[in-house]
Design an enzyme around this catalytic site. Structure first.
Site, PDB file in Angstrom:
ATOM      1  N   GLY A  11     -29.198  17.097  -9.366  1.00 14.85           N
ATOM      2  CA  GLY A  11     -29.809  18.234  -9.288  1.00 14.85           C
ATOM      3  C   GLY A  11     -29.319  19.100  -8.051  1.00 14.85           C
ATOM      4  N   GLN A  12     -29.732  20.007  -7.566  1.00 11.72           N
ATOM      5  CA  GLN A  12     -29.571  20.941  -6.755  1.00 11.72           C
ATOM      6  C   GLN A  12     -29.282  20.118  -5.370  1.00 11.72           C
ATOM      7  OE1 GLN A  12     -32.317  23.772  -4.456  1.00 11.72           O
ATOM      8  NE2 GLN A  12     -30.513  24.978  -4.161  1.00 11.72           N
ATOM      9  N   LEU A  13     -30.093  19.313  -4.771  1.00 11.19           N
ATOM     10  CA  LEU A  13     -30.152  18.558  -3.669  1.00 11.19           C
ATOM     11  C   LEU A  13     -29.506  17.311  -4.032  1.00 11.19           C
ATOM     12  CD1 LEU A  13     -31.372  18.217  -0.718  1.00 11.19           C
ATOM     13  CD2 LEU A  13     -33.487  17.129  -1.878  1.00 11.19           C
ATOM     14  N   ASP A  51     -34.101   6.711 -16.620  1.00  9.32           N
ATOM     15  CA  ASP A  51     -35.323   7.537 -16.949  1.00  9.32           C
ATOM     16  C   ASP A  51     -36.447   6.859 -15.840  1.00  9.32           C
ATOM     17  OD1 ASP A  51     -37.677   8.799 -17.546  1.00  9.32           O
ATOM     18  OD2 ASP A  51     -37.715   8.101 -19.779  1.00  9.32           O
ATOM     19  N   TYR A 141     -46.933  21.426  -9.315  1.00  9.11           N
ATOM     20  CA  TYR A 141     -45.833  20.838  -8.682  1.00  9.11           C
ATOM     21  C   TYR A 141     -46.361  20.619  -7.190  1.00  9.11           C
ATOM     22  CZ  TYR A 141     -41.431  21.091  -5.747  1.00  9.11           C
ATOM     23  OH  TYR A 141     -40.401  20.909  -4.903  1.00  9.11           O
TER      24      TYR A 141
END
Ligand code: SER
Length: 311
Positions: A11-13, A51, A141
């Site tokens: 992911g982005q981070l 997972d 979220y």
């Protein structure tokens, strides 16, 4: 050297944090994992498909690889979460609890887990939001972040697991594409600018949100995790802050580089989400406890983003 596991590493981070950890602690000490295969820029890493909803697999990986530090980043972001609320809840909550339990059961030394400005809500004081205040998140979220913070504190209090956390603002970066967040307009806008396109913004022009350049966020994460245990006084999640902007201000900052650039505004459900989040946060606990200082202000971020995307 301690053996480090990063979940959600694609992911982005995750992708930028993994590289920074490799630089600091040695590539051979980092194991990255994700549900999807890593892209080419992560191919130098040891990778294990994981997972995080599979409790046994999480436990086995941590045990067999003798993991001592975990950065648990696998999650669904705010806007994506609203289209699949039940899935977002399951991934964000069960994933976290699986990691916390496996870390406790395998004597992991330290765990990092990201929280967010999304843990706050519309009754939160929106300016200089205090470390401890009303939190009434309205997205699934945000609910998972607030609950997750309390689970982290519970594992610290009850099992002495050293879990640390940051409430990230919107993160601006160029290496990976935006991933379903409400703050992601502040990444997409740069892609439009360098392609000389008009940017269609899903937030209102005056919706103000706290933001941070990715390098500051990565440094904050590594510094928090390196801080002596006795310095950590917040066991839910630390407020973390750099600068705040509206889409209009960001457009104007980009126009200093591309005078003909423009944005049009078509606010959708993401604007309603953003309006429940703080404008800026009081992060004095982070500044006091582990000496947090941000470095990147908006003009530098705009310059770095344009320079790196414009190739
Ligand atoms: N950046 C995230 C999002 O917009 C908030 O933590 O979903």
């Amino acid at each position: 050297m301690k053996k480090i596991l990063v979940t959600g590493a694609c992911g982005q981070l995750g992708s930028e944090l993994s590289s920074a950890l490799a630089e600091q602690y040695g590539l051979e000490n980092i194991l990255i994992s994700d549900i999807s295969q890593p892209e080419r820029h992560l191919s130098k890493f040891n990778f294990s498909r994981l997972d995080v909803l599979n409790h046994q697999a999480v436990d086995q990986l941590i045990r067999e690889q003798k993991i001592e530090v975990v950065y648990h980043l696998a999650a669904m972001l705010s806007a994506s979460g609203e289209s699949r609320p039940r899935n977002a809840w399951t991934l964000n909550m069960d994933g976290l609890i699986n990691v916390l339990e496996a870390s406790r059961d395998n004597q992991v030394d330290r765990v990092f887990w990201p929280s967010s400005i999304a843990a706050f809500g519309s009754h939160t004081q929106s300016t200089d939001t205090p470390q401890y205040t009303i939190m009434d998140p309205e997205t699934v979220y945000g609910i998972s972040k607030l609950s997750g913070e309390l689970w982290c504190q519970y594992f610290y209090d009850r099992f002495k697991l050293d879990v640390r956390s940051l409430r990230y603002p919107g993160l601006i970066s160029y290496k990976s594409p935006p991933g379903g967040g409400t703050t992601d307009y502040a990444v997409s806008i740069f892609h439009s600018a360098v392609k000389k396109e008009v940017f269609e913004c899903f937030l209102h022009q005056d919706t103000k949100l706290p933001m941070m350049y990715i390098s500051d966020a990565i440094r904050a994460t590594i510094e928090l995790m390196a801080a002596p245990r006795e310095n950590i006084t917040v066991h839910t999640s630390y407020n973390l802050s750099a600068f705040s902007i509206t889409p209009r201000e960001l457009t104007e900052a980009i126009q200093l580089h591309y005078p003909s650039f423009s944005s049009i505004y078509k606010p959708d459900f993401r604007d309603l989400i953003a309006k429940t989040w703080p404008h800026n946060l009081d992060d004095s606990s982070a500044r006091k406890d582990w000496n947090w200082r941000h470095q990147f202000e908006l003009p530098q971020v705009v310059e770095v983003m344009i320079r790196n995307l414009n190739v």
